[in-house]
Scaffold this active site. Structure first.
Site, PDB file in Angstrom:
ATOM      1  N   SER A 265       7.463  69.116  28.396  1.00  0.00           N
ATOM      2  CA  SER A 265       7.299  69.996  29.552  1.00  0.00           C
ATOM      3  C   SER A 265       5.951  69.739  30.207  1.00  0.00           C
ATOM      4  O   SER A 265       4.982  69.401  29.528  1.00  0.00           O
ATOM      5  CB  SER A 265       7.357  71.461  29.119  1.00  0.00           C
ATOM      6  OG  SER A 265       6.240  71.785  28.319  1.00  0.00           O
ATOM      7  N   ASP A 266       5.901  69.893  31.523  1.00  0.00           N
ATOM      8  CA  ASP A 266       4.587  69.999  32.148  1.00  0.00           C
ATOM      9  C   ASP A 266       3.946  71.264  31.570  1.00  0.00           C
ATOM     10  O   ASP A 266       4.648  72.146  31.069  1.00  0.00           O
ATOM     11  CB  ASP A 266       4.691  70.058  33.684  1.00  0.00           C
ATOM     12  CG  ASP A 266       3.390  69.601  34.356  1.00  0.00           C
ATOM     13  OD1 ASP A 266       2.324  69.646  33.688  1.00  0.00           O
ATOM     14  OD2 ASP A 266       3.426  69.199  35.532  1.00  0.00           O
ATOM     15  N   TRP A 267       2.635  71.344  31.625  1.00  0.00           N
ATOM     16  CA  TRP A 267       1.909  72.400  30.901  1.00  0.00           C
ATOM     17  C   TRP A 267       2.256  73.786  31.444  1.00  0.00           C
ATOM     18  O   TRP A 267       1.856  74.150  32.545  1.00  0.00           O
ATOM     19  CB  TRP A 267       0.413  72.109  30.975  1.00  0.00           C
ATOM     20  CG  TRP A 267      -0.078  71.267  29.815  1.00  0.00           C
ATOM     21  CD1 TRP A 267      -1.151  71.567  29.018  1.00  0.00           C
ATOM     22  CD2 TRP A 267       0.468  70.052  29.289  1.00  0.00           C
ATOM     23  NE1 TRP A 267      -1.280  70.602  28.025  1.00  0.00           N
ATOM     24  CE2 TRP A 267      -0.312  69.664  28.167  1.00  0.00           C
ATOM     25  CE3 TRP A 267       1.565  69.247  29.618  1.00  0.00           C
ATOM     26  CZ2 TRP A 267      -0.050  68.530  27.398  1.00  0.00           C
ATOM     27  CZ3 TRP A 267       1.825  68.115  28.860  1.00  0.00           C
ATOM     28  CH2 TRP A 267       1.026  67.774  27.773  1.00  0.00           C
ATOM     29  N   ALA A 269       5.411  74.693  32.046  1.00  0.00           N
ATOM     30  CA  ALA A 269       6.629  74.635  32.859  1.00  0.00           C
ATOM     31  C   ALA A 269       7.867  75.087  32.091  1.00  0.00           C
ATOM     32  O   ALA A 269       8.965  75.136  32.646  1.00  0.00           O
ATOM     33  CB  ALA A 269       6.844  73.219  33.408  1.00  0.00           C
TER      34      ALA A 269
END
Ligand SMILES: *[C@@H]1O[C@H](CO)[C@@H](O)[C@H](O)[C@H]1NC(C)=O
Ligand SMILES: *[C@@H]1O[C@H](CO)[C@@H](O)[C@H](O)[C@H]1NC(C)=O
Ligand SMILES: *[C@@H]1O[C@H](CO)[C@@H](O)[C@H](O)[C@H]1NC(C)=O
Ligand SMILES: *[C@@H]1O[C@H](CO)[C@@H](O)[C@H](O)[C@H]1NC(C)=O
Ligand SMILES: *[C@@H]1O[C@H](CO)[C@@H](O)[C@H](O)[C@H]1NC(C)=O
Ligand SMILES: *[C@@H]1O[C@H](CO)[C@@H](O)[C@H](O)[C@H]1NC(C)=O
Ligand SMILES: *[C@@H]1O[C@H](CO)[C@@H](O)[C@H](O)[C@H]1NC(C)=O
Ligand SMILES: *[C@@H]1O[C@H](CO)[C@@H](O)[C@H](O)[C@H]1NC(C)=O
Ligand SMILES: CC(=O)N[C@H]1CO[C@H](CO)[C@@H](O)[C@@H]1O
Length: 766
Positions: A265-267, A269
């Site tokens: 995941s993006d941080w 997200a």
């Protein structure tokens, strides 16, 4: 017994070629996915449910020195606490690491080998400071919105060129032993409202534009892919079955890329626990929720994954699939057999008072310097230099104003010419636009180990050539006028900056407010031009700018597009300005006559319908037959080139309308060749480009870039350029059957020096 089996497997699958040298082309990883999975399967038998949950869950925001970590696993002691760290142009927050030119600038070199070299150097430096997963390269945003804040982190608005840049970077990085992470998947085209905006992307442009570079990353065996903050068709990117399970991991028959690695995941997200696991997310980062600048240590996975398996809402098969992907990537890149160093930096903040850093003035971080990092900067200096130099695009050169020779005096004008007094790293994550621009802002940055600014390079040059310099390193108009009045030629520096949306700079919320030069650059150029001396404008920019004002002055005889050059800014520019190097860069986007011409812009509100379809940048300008200032692919040289002798060689005769497998898609089916002659009086390199035109009945762009080849030629010399076409390169995405298909009708190719200068044409006789 497991141990014996495992040892045996390790020996059998020990990589034969390794990992140390910068050969090109090199095997992209020491193991293939099937070899990595055999090892991962053996390890899986030995892991408890709790181990598996720990492998898949970040330990929390800034819980360790890297921006993301997983926990070490007691029953699997060889497996480390994974260190995940930004970013795509250097190791963020580390000391004594290189600050390479941004993706967009190396793309302007159109040099595959240089892209690989830069990727390999990035990977070597990341590994030297203990990074297991380097968060790059950027394959999206593609840059459909010229104002979009993070386009510069990636390569080009053209998917083919971005695909080459992405794949070469992945190969280079992973050859050095670090896991690459292609990001951001998918539709994250703007910063404004990026965590809420809903990208409604139709299948055709999804496949032909946005997915294309990720497909090339998968072909290059990328270890991981980062899902993005935005929604796609109403569902968060990190819990969308449609994009993760179908498009990314699905088989070709399912319309997917068949990606074998893991999705991280993006941080922050990740929005749901079991929902995201079932949709295709494999690794949650940083693990807990980010609140302000701290984590709340509330984890959506971890223990919840254990509970979910126990209560049946997550199958053991899916859990094992997640673990197999994550540890498989570790085996794929040979990190089990590499001597991996301890992490050599610390990203945690804020420790300003406790740990001032007088060297750079950044003073925000506790930093650990190590000997090998220092030698890496020295080792990679030349790559950083060449990537900056070869990415410079000469846009205008009236009456051979450039290169500058036999000058008695030169004026250097503009705040973009010199480093800001507080030091190149003074602004956290480069979140300001003060002084010369050599990097955008946000998480895709790193600290400069040094920055050779243009003024320094010009000053050194002036000394060796006995040229008098008159300088004005602000945008103050009277000061600029008087500097110009005293000199034979004036160099005027202007810039335009953008970055990631968590920082707003001078009201620009990540995305740019407009495409004009910042800080009254147009007025600065006008004032100097009115002083009557020949003016050469140097542009540092993250992306397209409108140059009409600048070009409206007769005295502006030269325009040099120097991109986002990184640490070797001035040294690379000096070579081009004074003729030490003949510029060979070409634009990787179109420079339009007005901002509105692009059509695509930052959407307000929460929905981007992608209504432009495939028609972004040159695909739009060509469809609408619009005039542009400088077309995609354009760039001048100090010499001239002529094209001739096109020929095509069909390697495989293909059925146009037959069911094909994924392998066939990437198989070369034809080779197109041509001759290029250097017709001028200076040695120089030319980037020859090939564009494919498919039958217009299928609603397709007039032409699309599908090949390029860069060739160095002495004056009078001729040489061959060659382009290989794969089946995919002459196909379109047939929405009805959800497959790539070679259309019926005439398929032609055109070859030349830019998207609007294509003297050679041929029909591909399949
Ligand atoms: C690993 O295990 C899975 C699940 O049993 C299996 O489908 C897969 O084929 C195995 N992979 C290899 C390379 O043996
Ligand atoms: C399995 O776990 C044991 C300790 O519980 C360890 O000694 C052994 O090396 C592990 N085997 C593998 C393949 O990880
Ligand atoms: C998104 O919606 C469009 C329009 O309905 C559809 O064609 C496309 O397949 C959808 N994509 C995904 C990934 O769900
Ligand atoms: C199973 O556990 C997960 C994780 O705690 C939870 O989200 C889910 O609601 C539970 N499902 C059932 C049916 O209890
Ligand atoms: C950058 O410039 C802005 C605007 O002039 C100024 O407010 C700010 O203090 C400067 N920042 C640094 C670190 O010098
Ligand atoms: C440098 O230029 C100055 C003035 O033009 C001249 O007086 C001087 O002799 C020159 N020096 C050299 C080393 O050429
Ligand atoms: C961001 O989205 C919100 C709705 O979630 C909307 O009210 C707001 O106008 C949007 N902001 C911008 C700058 O478009
Ligand atoms: C082949 O062509 C026919 C007629 O144009 C079309 O219906 C079909 O979907 C095409 N594709 C395949 C794979 O048969
Ligand atoms: C060779 C080199 O650049 N060394 C630098 C490493 O970083 C420290 C801390 O900023 C500097 O003092 C060194 O000069």
């Amino acid at each position: 017994m497991m141990f014996t089996l495992f040892t045996l497997l390790s020996l059998l699958l020990a990589p034969s070629t390794l990992l140390t040298t910068a050969q090109h082309p090199a095997s992209p990883t020491p193991r293939r996915w099937d070899q990595a999975f055999l090892l991962a399967n053996a390890t899986l038998l030995n892991l408890t449910l709790a181990d598996k949950a720990a492998i898949l869950t970040g330990t929390g925001w800034y819980a360790g020195p890297c921006v993301g970590h997983t926990a070490p696993i007691a029953s699997f002691p060889e497996y480390p606490s994974l260190c995940l760290q930004d970013g795509p142009l250097g190791v963020r927050y580390a000391k004594n690491v290189s600050a390479f030119p941004a993706g967009v600038t190396v793309a302007q070199s159109w040099d595959r080998k240089l892209m690989w070299d830069r990727g390999n150097a990035l990977g070597e430096e990341a590994r030297a400071v203990g990074v297991h997963v380097q968060l790059g390269p950027v394959a999206g945003p593609l840059g459909k919105i010229p104002q979009g804040g993070r386009g510069w982190e990636g390569f080009s608005v053209d998917p083919f060129l971005t695909g080459v840049g992405t794949a070469q970077t992945v190969r280079g990085m992973q050859t050095a032993g670090v896991q690459a992470c292609a990001k951001h998947f998918i539709g994250n085209e703007q910063e404004v409202n990026r965590t809420t905006v809903n990208a409604e992307i139709g299948d055709r442009e999804m496949q032909e534009l946005y997915l294309w570079p990720f497909a090339e990353a998968v072909e290059a065996r990328v270890a991981s892919v980062m899902c993005s903050y935005n929604k796609v068709n109403g569902t968060w990117g990190c819990e969308s079955e449609g994009v993760l399970k179908r498009l990314l991991k699905g088989t070709y028959e399912e319309g997917g890329l068949g990606f074998s690695g893991y999705v991280v995941s993006d941080w922050g997200a990740q929005h749901t626990g079991i929902g995201s696991a079932n949709a295709g997310l494999d690794l949650a980062m940083p693990g807990d929720n980010i609140v302000g600048d701290t984590g709340d240590r509330k984890f959506l996975w971890g223990d919840a994954l254990i509970e979910a398996v126990n209560n049946g809402s997550l199958t053991t098969e899916r859990l094992d699939d997640m673990v197999r992907r994550v540890i498989g990537a570790w085996y794929l890149t040979g990190q089990d057999i590499l001597a991996y160093p301890e992490v050599g930096f610390d990203s945690r903040t804020p420790f300003q008072e406790a740990n001032p850093d007088p060297g750079t003035g950044s003073g925000m971080r506790r930093l650990v310097g190590r000997q090998e990092e220092i030698s890496m900067v020295e080792k990679h200096k030349d790559i950083a230099f060449r990537a900056a130099r070869d990415g410079i695009v000469l846009l205008k050169n009236e009456g051979k104003a450039l290169p500058l020779t036999n000058l008695k005096s030169l004026a250097i004008i503009g705040e973009d010419a010199a480093t800001m007094p507080e030091g190149a790293n003074a602004c956290m994550d480069r979140g300001c636009n003060n002084g010369t621009l050599a990097m955008g802002w946000g998480s895709g940055t790193s600290d400069f180990p040094y920055l050779i600014d243009p003024l320094t390079a010009m000053t050194n040059h002036a000394k060796t050539t006995n040229t008098s310099l008159f300088t004005s390193t602000t945008n103050d108009i009277p000061a600029a006028r008087s500097a110009a009045a005293a000199a034979d030629v004036a160099l005027v520096f202007v810039n335009s900056n953008s970055g990631e949306g968590y920082i707003t700079v001078e009201d620009n919320p990540g995305d740019r407010l407009d495409l004009n030069p910042w800080h009254n650059g147009n007025a600065l150029v006008a004032a100097v031009a009115e002083a009557g001396k020949p003016v050469v404008v140097v542009v540092h920019s993250v992306g397209p700018m409108i140059l009409e004002d600048i070009l409206s002055h007769e005295n502006v005889v030269g325009v040099v597009w120097a991109g986002i050059p990184g640490q070797e800014s001035g040294s690379s520019l000096k070579e081009v300005l004074f003729g030490g190097y003949n510029p060979s860069g070409k634009l990787v986007f179109t420079i339009a006559k007005s901002e509105e011409d692009y059509l695509t812009k930052v959407v307000t509100g929460d929905v981007d319908t992608f209504e432009e379809g495939q028609y972004v940048d040159y695909r739009r300008f060509d469809k609408e037959d619009m005039e542009v200032r400088y077309p995609f692919g354009y760039g001048l040289s100090y010499t001239t080139f002529q094209y001739g002798d096109i020929s095509s060689n069909i390697l495989h005769h293909i059925e146009r309308n037959a069911s094909i497998g994924k392998l066939d898609l990437y198989e070369p089916i034809a080779t197109i060749s041509a001759m290029v002659t250097n017709t001028g009086d200076k040695a120089g390199a030319e980037v020859a480009q090939l564009y494919v035109s498919l039958p217009q009945e299928i609603d397709t762009p007039v032409r699309q870039l599908r090949g390029f080849d860069k060739i160095m030629l002495e004056p009078g010399q001729s040489g061959p350029v060659e382009f290989q076409l794969r089946r995919k390169d002459i196909s379109f995405w047939n929405v009805g059957i959800q497959r790539w298909e070679v259309p019926k009708g005439e398929i032609s190719v055109a070859v030349g020096g830019s998207s609007r200068d294509l003297p050679l044409k041929a029909i591909v006789e399949l």
